[in-house]
Design an enzyme around this catalytic site. Structure first.
Site, short mmCIF file in Angstrom:
data_model
loop_
_atom_site.label_atom_id
_atom_site.label_comp_id
_atom_site.label_asym_id
_atom_site.label_seq_id
_atom_site.Cartn_x
_atom_site.Cartn_y
_atom_site.Cartn_z
N ARG A 183 23.68 -6.48 -41.61
CA ARG A 183 23.09 -7.60 -41.48
C ARG A 183 23.11 -8.69 -42.39
O ARG A 183 23.78 -7.76 -44.07
CB ARG A 183 21.65 -7.58 -41.02
CG ARG A 183 21.10 -6.61 -40.42
CD ARG A 183 19.73 -6.98 -39.64
NE ARG A 183 19.07 -6.14 -39.31
CZ ARG A 183 18.51 -5.12 -38.70
NH1 ARG A 183 18.61 -4.08 -40.06
NH2 ARG A 183 18.33 -4.48 -37.82
N LYS A 212 15.65 -4.25 -41.59
CA LYS A 212 13.77 -5.56 -40.82
C LYS A 212 13.26 -4.23 -41.13
O LYS A 212 13.18 -3.08 -40.69
CB LYS A 212 14.35 -5.48 -39.61
CG LYS A 212 15.59 -6.84 -39.33
CD LYS A 212 15.89 -7.01 -38.06
CE LYS A 212 16.29 -8.03 -37.85
NZ LYS A 212 16.99 -8.26 -36.03
N HIS A 250 27.39 -12.21 -37.54
CA HIS A 250 26.64 -10.81 -36.77
C HIS A 250 27.67 -10.43 -35.83
O HIS A 250 27.61 -8.86 -36.02
CB HIS A 250 25.92 -11.32 -36.13
CG HIS A 250 24.60 -10.38 -35.93
ND1 HIS A 250 24.40 -9.56 -36.80
CD2 HIS A 250 24.40 -10.23 -35.09
CE1 HIS A 250 23.22 -9.06 -36.73
NE2 HIS A 250 23.19 -8.82 -35.11
N ARG A 299 29.12 -7.02 -37.49
CA ARG A 299 28.65 -5.74 -37.33
C ARG A 299 28.06 -5.30 -35.89
O ARG A 299 28.53 -4.47 -35.90
CB ARG A 299 27.41 -6.65 -37.54
CG ARG A 299 25.58 -5.02 -38.30
CD ARG A 299 24.21 -6.18 -38.48
NE ARG A 299 23.29 -5.23 -37.59
CZ ARG A 299 22.38 -3.92 -38.29
NH1 ARG A 299 23.17 -3.23 -38.74
NH2 ARG A 299 21.54 -4.50 -37.28
N HIS A 343 18.80 0.82 -36.62
CA HIS A 343 18.09 0.49 -34.82
C HIS A 343 16.52 1.37 -34.80
O HIS A 343 16.66 2.23 -35.02
CB HIS A 343 18.79 0.14 -33.76
CG HIS A 343 19.07 -1.50 -33.68
ND1 HIS A 343 20.80 -0.83 -33.12
CD2 HIS A 343 20.16 -2.64 -34.84
CE1 HIS A 343 21.76 -2.15 -33.38
NE2 HIS A 343 20.56 -2.65 -33.60
N TYR A 398 23.58 -3.31 -28.24
CA TYR A 398 24.29 -3.34 -29.05
C TYR A 398 25.21 -3.70 -28.75
O TYR A 398 26.66 -4.06 -28.89
CB TYR A 398 23.93 -3.02 -30.49
CG TYR A 398 23.31 -3.82 -31.66
CD1 TYR A 398 23.21 -4.69 -32.36
CD2 TYR A 398 24.76 -3.75 -32.40
CE1 TYR A 398 23.26 -5.46 -33.14
CE2 TYR A 398 24.83 -4.60 -33.92
CZ TYR A 398 23.93 -5.78 -34.01
OH TYR A 398 24.57 -6.64 -34.46
#
Length: 307
Positions: free
Chosen positions: A162, A185, A253, A256, A279, A288
């Site tokens: 990211r 995250k 993004h 990615r 994830h 994704y």
């Protein structure tokens, strides 16, 4: 005029947010969004019920109250995706509150989320991704800035980072080895392999960088010496996509996204790609990469011991 929620409700909200931080490692951006969403909900219920709502009235919120809140929220030009996010935060708060206070939260938890069409990511083609890597360093005449831009974009595509993860790297990460430890995250840690091209691009930037690259300094600097802003990387991508005739979806993004999709197309394992991306859910990785059901079934049959 600002609506005051009751001290008991305010304390409950603070307690839930503290639990989200401590037990789930929620990021500060997530906490800020939760705070806004649930505080807005509590403020609406204060007006809707005609007075400050302590914990007992909150425990008696029914289906009609939830419908009124959703209708009011939609009336504020909140789209279905944002409303679904707000409802998710409210439900999470109510799960915690009902366990703590011992009431039945069915009316809140049974509220159906609005339907919306999930936007699938649009990765670049392999040729387009290579063109972006070639073009990014050409957006500045200043050698160290050109090297910086090339290094950042190469990390996004070469490691699937990211943009926030790439810009969070420090001088202490130099020289890059064969793998990087990334904090993603929610404070989740993962190990990401680093391709030779990415190591070379970052080393080239480090040689040209005019600022100190010590253990406690940013790895990527802006022109004035502060930590590089994500907006500057976005501007580089904007110029590159205009020059290459790429669509508006060719963002940082998207690099990615492209990393994940190109790995999958080359025969990469979906579960391994999930780990590389950080994830929590395999379904997120499926969306994704835009993988279809047939390919998912193929991966399942190949990987499952009883297939």
């Amino acid at each position: 005029m600002a609506v005051m929620i009751s001290p008991a409700a305010r304390d409950a909200l603070a307690g839930w947010l503290a639990a989200e931080r401590a037990l789930k490692g929620a990021a500060e951006n997530t906490i800020a969004a939760y705070t806004r969403d649930v505080a807005d909900f509590l403020a609406f219920m204060t007006l809707h019920k005609g007075g400050q709502q302590g914990l007992s009235p909150l425990a008696r919120i029914g289906t009609a109250d939830m419908r009124a809140w959703m209708a009011h929220t939609r009336g504020d030009d909140v789209g279905p995706r944002s409303l679904a996010r707000k409802l998710s935060a409210v439900k999470s708060f109510y799960r915690w509150l009902s366990e703590r206070e011992g009431f039945e939260p069915t009316a809140v938890l049974a509220t159906r989320s609005p339907r919306f069409q999930r936007k699938l990511p649009r990765p670049l083609s392999e040729d387009a991704a290579r063109d972006v890597l070639d073009q990014a360093p050409m957006q500045s005449l200043t050698p160290w800035i050109a090297a910086r831009d090339g290094a950042v974009v190469t990390l996004l595509y070469g490691c699937g980072l990211r943009i926030s993860e790439a810009l969070a790297l420090s001088g202490g990460d130099l020289p890059l080895g064969e793998a990087l430890r990334i904090i993603g995250k929610g404070g989740k840690e993962r190990i990401v392999p680093v391709l030779p091209a990415a190591r070379t691009a970052v080393a080239n930037y480090a040689r040209h960088c005019p600022f100190d690259l010590g253990p406690d300094t940013p790895l990527f600097y802006g022109a004035r010496g502060g930590r590089l802003s994500p907006r500057l990387v976005q501007k580089v991508m904007e110029r590159v996509r205009m020059q290459l005739g790429l669509p508006a979806t060719a963002t940082p993004h998207a690099m990615r996204h492209s990393f994940a999709t190109h790995l999958l197309n080359a025969g990469g394992d979906l579960r391994a790609i999930q780990e590389l991306l950080g994830h929590a859910s395999l379904s997120t990785t499926q969306a994704y990469t835009g993988v279809d059901s047939a390919r998912l079934w193929e991966v399942y049959q190949r990987a499952h011991p009883k297939a």
